[in-house]
Design a protein around this motif. Structure first.
Motif, PDB file in Angstrom:
ATOM      1  N   ILE A 267       0.711  -1.068   0.389  1.00 20.16           N
ATOM      2  CA  ILE A 267       0.339  -0.274   0.209  1.00 20.16           C
ATOM      3  C   ILE A 267       0.831   1.266   0.435  1.00 20.16           C
ATOM      4  CG2 ILE A 267      -1.884   0.940   1.240  1.00 20.16           C
ATOM      5  CD1 ILE A 267      -2.994  -1.509   0.042  1.00 20.16           C
ATOM      6  N   ALA A 268       2.130   1.641   0.514  1.00 18.23           N
ATOM      7  CA  ALA A 268       2.688   2.630   0.927  1.00 18.23           C
ATOM      8  C   ALA A 268       4.105   2.299  -0.571  1.00 18.23           C
ATOM      9  CB  ALA A 268       3.925   1.896   1.903  1.00 18.23           C
ATOM     10  N   TYR A 269       3.738   1.412  -1.434  1.00 16.40           N
ATOM     11  CA  TYR A 269       4.212   1.643  -2.613  1.00 16.40           C
ATOM     12  C   TYR A 269       4.325   3.291  -3.098  1.00 16.40           C
ATOM     13  CZ  TYR A 269       7.154   0.886  -6.231  1.00 16.40           C
ATOM     14  OH  TYR A 269       7.826   0.958  -7.979  1.00 16.40           O
ATOM     15  N   GLY A 270       3.049   3.238  -3.386  1.00 19.06           N
ATOM     16  CA  GLY A 270       2.896   5.054  -4.333  1.00 19.06           C
ATOM     17  C   GLY A 270       2.994   5.317  -4.258  1.00 19.06           C
ATOM     18  N   PRO A 271       2.478   5.726  -2.422  1.00 19.61           N
ATOM     19  CA  PRO A 271       2.898   7.334  -1.855  1.00 19.61           C
ATOM     20  C   PRO A 271       4.227   7.319  -1.762  1.00 19.61           C
ATOM     21  CG  PRO A 271       0.648   6.228  -0.758  1.00 19.61           C
ATOM     22  CD  PRO A 271       1.834   5.083  -1.967  1.00 19.61           C
ATOM     23  N   ARG A 272       4.869   6.348  -1.339  1.00 19.47           N
ATOM     24  CA  ARG A 272       6.462   6.473  -0.962  1.00 19.47           C
ATOM     25  C   ARG A 272       6.879   7.025  -2.525  1.00 19.47           C
ATOM     26  NH1 ARG A 272       7.240   1.397   2.081  1.00 19.47           N
ATOM     27  NH2 ARG A 272       7.604   2.277   3.734  1.00 19.47           N
TER      28      ARG A 272
ATOM     29  N   SER B 268      -6.444   3.373   3.358  1.00 21.13           N
ATOM     30  CA  SER B 268      -6.914   2.662   1.699  1.00 21.13           C
ATOM     31  C   SER B 268      -7.512   1.049   1.628  1.00 21.13           C
ATOM     32  CB  SER B 268      -5.490   2.685   0.965  1.00 21.13           C
ATOM     33  OG  SER B 268      -5.614   4.113   1.282  1.00 21.13           O
ATOM     34  N   LEU B 269      -6.782   0.497   3.437  1.00 26.41           N
ATOM     35  CA  LEU B 269      -7.539  -0.699   3.648  1.00 26.41           C
ATOM     36  C   LEU B 269      -9.014  -0.956   4.465  1.00 26.41           C
ATOM     37  CD1 LEU B 269      -4.213  -2.248   4.815  1.00 26.41           C
ATOM     38  CD2 LEU B 269      -5.118  -3.200   3.299  1.00 26.41           C
ATOM     39  N   ARG B 270      -9.243  -0.151   4.734  1.00 29.42           N
ATOM     40  CA  ARG B 270     -10.474   0.633   5.553  1.00 29.42           C
ATOM     41  C   ARG B 270     -11.198   0.882   4.051  1.00 29.42           C
ATOM     42  NH1 ARG B 270     -11.865   0.751  10.672  1.00 29.42           N
ATOM     43  NH2 ARG B 270     -10.002   1.099  11.217  1.00 29.42           N
ATOM     44  N   GLN B 271     -11.309   1.292   3.338  1.00 28.53           N
ATOM     45  CA  GLN B 271     -11.880   1.831   1.458  1.00 28.53           C
ATOM     46  C   GLN B 271     -12.030   0.462   0.900  1.00 28.53           C
ATOM     47  OE1 GLN B 271     -11.207   5.564  -0.573  1.00 28.53           O
ATOM     48  NE2 GLN B 271      -9.766   5.691   0.489  1.00 28.53           N
ATOM     49  N   ALA B 272     -10.401  -0.040   1.495  1.00 32.14           N
ATOM     50  CA  ALA B 272     -10.734  -1.343  -0.246  1.00 32.14           C
ATOM     51  C   ALA B 272     -11.680  -2.088   0.672  1.00 32.14           C
ATOM     52  CB  ALA B 272      -9.931  -2.294  -0.359  1.00 32.14           C
ATOM     53  N   VAL B 273     -12.254  -1.920   1.952  1.00 33.15           N
ATOM     54  CA  VAL B 273     -13.195  -3.398   3.397  1.00 33.15           C
ATOM     55  C   VAL B 273     -12.031  -4.510   3.525  1.00 33.15           C
ATOM     56  CG1 VAL B 273     -15.075  -4.505   3.754  1.00 33.15           C
ATOM     57  CG2 VAL B 273     -15.116  -2.695   1.756  1.00 33.15           C
ATOM     58  N   LEU B 274     -10.660  -4.107   3.634  1.00 35.21           N
ATOM     59  CA  LEU B 274      -9.798  -5.581   3.812  1.00 35.21           C
ATOM     60  C   LEU B 274      -9.377  -4.876   5.034  1.00 35.21           C
ATOM     61  CD1 LEU B 274      -8.740  -7.473   2.786  1.00 35.21           C
ATOM     62  CD2 LEU B 274      -6.576  -6.252   1.257  1.00 35.21           C
ATOM     63  N   TRP B 275      -9.009  -3.932   5.298  1.00 39.06           N
ATOM     64  CA  TRP B 275      -8.289  -3.861   7.210  1.00 39.06           C
ATOM     65  C   TRP B 275      -8.985  -4.298   8.114  1.00 39.06           C
ATOM     66  CZ3 TRP B 275      -4.464  -1.060   9.235  1.00 39.06           C
ATOM     67  CH2 TRP B 275      -5.021  -0.742  10.310  1.00 39.06           C
ATOM     68  N   GLU B 276     -10.011  -4.737   8.246  1.00 41.53           N
ATOM     69  CA  GLU B 276      -9.934  -5.863   9.359  1.00 41.53           C
ATOM     70  C   GLU B 276      -9.646  -7.367   9.163  1.00 41.53           C
ATOM     71  OE1 GLU B 276     -11.673  -4.928  12.364  1.00 41.53           O
ATOM     72  OE2 GLU B 276     -12.116  -2.860  11.558  1.00 41.53           O
ATOM     73  N   GLU B 277      -9.787  -8.018   8.062  1.00 39.54           N
ATOM     74  CA  GLU B 277      -9.355  -8.245   7.847  1.00 39.54           C
ATOM     75  C   GLU B 277      -7.269  -9.063   8.125  1.00 39.54           C
ATOM     76  OE1 GLU B 277     -11.237 -10.572   4.340  1.00 39.54           O
ATOM     77  OE2 GLU B 277     -12.249  -8.648   4.895  1.00 39.54           O
ATOM     78  N   VAL B 278      -6.714  -7.663   7.405  1.00 37.72           N
ATOM     79  CA  VAL B 278      -5.536  -7.781   7.652  1.00 37.72           C
ATOM     80  C   VAL B 278      -4.445  -7.129   8.505  1.00 37.72           C
ATOM     81  CG1 VAL B 278      -5.688  -8.491   5.351  1.00 37.72           C
ATOM     82  CG2 VAL B 278      -5.214  -5.978   6.235  1.00 37.72           C
TER      83      VAL B 278
ATOM     84  N   ALA C 267      -6.861  -1.271  -3.274  1.00 35.78           N
ATOM     85  CA  ALA C 267      -6.781  -0.486  -1.487  1.00 35.78           C
ATOM     86  C   ALA C 267      -4.909   0.333  -2.187  1.00 35.78           C
ATOM     87  CB  ALA C 267      -5.807  -0.943  -0.842  1.00 35.78           C
ATOM     88  N   ARG C 268      -4.421  -0.872  -3.011  1.00 38.84           N
ATOM     89  CA  ARG C 268      -2.551   0.008  -3.496  1.00 38.84           C
ATOM     90  C   ARG C 268      -3.259   1.249  -4.514  1.00 38.84           C
ATOM     91  NH1 ARG C 268       0.980  -4.181  -6.264  1.00 38.84           N
ATOM     92  NH2 ARG C 268      -0.757  -4.331  -7.912  1.00 38.84           N
ATOM     93  N   ALA C 269      -4.261   0.663  -4.944  1.00 41.17           N
ATOM     94  CA  ALA C 269      -4.806   1.601  -6.118  1.00 41.17           C
ATOM     95  C   ALA C 269      -4.792   3.596  -5.811  1.00 41.17           C
ATOM     96  CB  ALA C 269      -5.298   1.396  -6.821  1.00 41.17           C
ATOM     97  N   LEU C 270      -6.099   3.000  -4.377  1.00 41.08           N
ATOM     98  CA  LEU C 270      -6.731   3.733  -4.338  1.00 41.08           C
ATOM     99  C   LEU C 270      -5.471   4.506  -3.180  1.00 41.08           C
ATOM    100  CD1 LEU C 270      -9.654   2.536  -2.469  1.00 41.08           C
ATOM    101  CD2 LEU C 270     -10.079   3.651  -5.161  1.00 41.08           C
ATOM    102  N   ALA C 271      -4.087   4.065  -2.944  1.00 39.73           N
ATOM    103  CA  ALA C 271      -3.500   4.872  -1.937  1.00 39.73           C
ATOM    104  C   ALA C 271      -2.795   6.197  -2.093  1.00 39.73           C
ATOM    105  CB  ALA C 271      -2.499   3.875  -1.061  1.00 39.73           C
ATOM    106  N   VAL C 272      -2.717   6.356  -4.176  1.00 38.64           N
ATOM    107  CA  VAL C 272      -1.761   7.862  -4.331  1.00 38.64           C
ATOM    108  C   VAL C 272      -3.346   8.385  -4.345  1.00 38.64           C
ATOM    109  CG1 VAL C 272      -0.291   6.398  -5.359  1.00 38.64           C
ATOM    110  CG2 VAL C 272      -2.194   6.348  -6.966  1.00 38.64           C
TER     111      VAL C 272
END
Lengths: 309, 251
Positions: free
Chosen positions: B105-110, B127-137, B159-164
């Motif tokens: 996830i941090a790849y794009g912002p970095r 980003s993970l919350r937006q992709a509804v993955l946060w609770e799982e990971v 999530a990775r795409a949303l992070a930028v």
């Protein structure tokens, strides 16, 4: 009536094939024997090295050999410290690798990430031809071309010097670094590159931050392999680096490497069975142990840094 | 609805192959637009013109205009890296980097210069919350992205795409490699994301287009055959070819 006959013929199909049966039995044995040849040879080499080396260390203490700072086995006062040869070898190897690894890597990045397919198809085979040039030719190239150039810049440089030999050993191992690294980079899936491009990465960022890390284990093992190839290189150093065992890190002086020393003694008239003759086995053993350790290191590093994809 | 993307008389050639023929259409803001059509009809090609991923394919030639908020993205003053930052993409096969979940996830912002740890943590969580993955990971962000299931990996890629912080999200058959349950999750996710992002998706699956999208574009042999509200296109198509396709006569 005729129909019945035909049916009967059909039921007696033979499933035996003697030819393939024999082939299946014999081929594995033949192939195993071929594989065994190289294993037996390796065992033979290690045995010879070991027995001669043990004989040598019966007469010369291991400690004096490993930590002595003077190497003069042929001329009195005799002294058997391997450090000067070791430092000569390391000097050559470090010069070669400092030159070859960055250049080879840059070459690999260019070929894998930038070069159009046409260019890659032409350049890669040419680079690999470099690996096929006889090392003696490289030796003369060092002596007659590189050394005079170095002497134009540093006039005090000796005719035989570590820098020239090291650089040319470097040229020799560049194809190894670039070719193996490029293979590793090509193996990185395109989807990873696309993922990074889609995030707004430039070509250079994709190469450096996605492809190189993903191919890192391959790159490291190619470098270690090139390093051990440089350590074992003989002809170039015998021709261009001189024959002066010296505990020195000045690249402009004449030095001697372990391999260079073995050549010198093997070609000379040192009597078999003497302590002097035993030295080449001890030196050879040292060389063998170093390259063995390096190969183990390469395996370890490749495994430790492997990024699965 | 406001128009965000305006494609005008777009022609695209792969070498001599005419892949997109005089395509003109408008894509509205903050809605889901689906591209449907049989294989090789040009829908993925058109999707890739929107973030210029076609640039990477040698021999591609383009004429016409692709305007995003009025700027032709093929003009010289457009920086393709900035364009791709604004137009994110999710691919057919989940393609996480061989790194940890966090680093993916941090790849794009970095890449775009964010170094501050606290800021990165925030972006990763958001980003993970937006992709509804946060609770799982959330408890194993340091674990390799490959430890996730295929569906989770695809949500990670979203999530990775949303992070930028893109405005547009392109999805190129993003569920075709996934099982039905993961597909459903992604479809639900798309519904949530369309409040904030303009989503353009290519899909093989007509039913998916019918379920998820607001507008649907039907492609055939590199041409736009029909383009309308999804309900309209599926219930009352105006073109015979569209009707033949959605009723399963071919494709």
């Amino acid at each position: 009536m005729k129909q019945a006959e035909v049916r009967q013929e059909k039921t007696s199909i033979s499933f035996k094939n003697k030819k393939s049966y024999i082939l299946d039995r014999v081929m594995p044995i033949l192939l195993f024997l071929c594989a065994a040849v190289s294993i037996v040879t390796t065992i033979g080499i290690v045995y010879t090295l070991m027995s001669e080396t043990i004989g040598f260390f019966r007469k010369i203490p291991v400690f004096d050999f490993l930590f002595g700072t003077k190497w003069s086995p042929l001329i009195a006062p005799k002294s058997f410290g391997i450090l000067p040869l070791l430092s000569g070898t390391m000097l050559i190897t470090v010069i070669a690798c400092v030159f070859a690894i960055p250049v080879g890597l840059a070459c690999a990045i260019y070929l894998s990430e930038y070069a159009p397919t046409k260019v890659r198809k032409i350049v890669k085979p040419i680079l690999e031809v470099l690996a096929g040039v006889p090392t003696i030719v490289y030796g003369y190239f060092a002596l007659t071309f590189v050394t005079p150039m170095i002497r134009m810049i540093f006039p005090s440089t000796g005719v035989f010097n570590a820098l020239s030999a090291g650089l040319v050993v470097g040229i020799m191992i560049i194809p190894m670094v670039s070719s193996l690294s490029e293979d590793a980079m090509q193996a990185v899936p395109k989807s990873l590159r696309n993922g990074a491009f889609a995030l707004g990465a430039t070509r250079f960022e994709v190469a450096l931050k996605v492809v190189v890390p993903a191919a890192f284990s391959g790159i490291v093992s190619s470098s270690v392999l090139a390093f051990s190839r440089a350590i074992g290189e003989t002809m170039i150093v015998a021709v261009a680096a001189g024959a002066t065992p010296k505990l020195s890190f000045n690249p402009l002086e004449s030095i001697q490497t372990m391999t260079g020393y073995i050549v010198q003694v093997s070609l000379g008239d040192t009597p078999h069975g003497s302590i002097e003759y035993g030295t080449i086995y001890a030196v050879g053993m040292t060389l063998f142990v170093i390259t063995l350790l390096l190969n183990i290191l390469a395996l370890y590093v490749a495994r430790r840094f492997r990024e699965e994809y | 609805m406001n128009t965000l993307i305006d494609i005008k008389n777009l022609n695209l050639y792969y070498g001599t192959y005419h892949a997109l023929k005089d395509v003109s259409l408008t894509i509205p803001e903050k809605a889901v637009t689906a591209f449907i059509g049989p294989s090789g009809c040009g829908k993925s090609t058109l999707l890739r013109t929107l973030n210029r991923m076609n640039d990477m394919i040698a021999g591609t030639k383009i004429d016409g205009r692709v305007e995003i908020t009025g700027t032709d993205i093929y003009s010289n003053e457009v920086d393709v890296e900035t364009l791709r930052k604004k137009v994110g993409m999710v691919f057919q096969q989940p393609n996480p980097f061989p790194k940890s979940i966090y680093d993916n996830i941090a790849y794009g912002p970095r890449l775009h210069g964010i170094r501050n740890k606290q800021k990165l943590d925030e972006i990763v969580e958001q980003s993970l919350r937006q992709a509804v993955l946060w609770e799982e990971v959330k408890d194993f962000l340091k674990r390799s992205a490959f430890s996730l299931s295929g569906g989770q990996q695809q949500r990670l890629c979203i999530a990775r795409a949303l992070a930028v912080n893109p405005d547009i999200l392109l999805m190129d058959e993003a569920t075709s490699a996934l099982d039905p349950i993961s597909t459903l999750k992604i479809e639900e996710l798309v519904q949530e994301l369309k409040d904030r992002y303009t989503i353009v998706m290519v899909t093989h699956n007509m039913h998916q287009a019918a379920r998820v999208s607001d507008q649907t574009v039907f492609f055939l042999n590199g041409e736009v055959v029909e383009f309308s509200e999804t309900e309209q296109l599926f219930s009352n198509p105006t073109d015979q070819r569209t009707e033949d396709y959605i009723t399963g006569r071919f494709g």
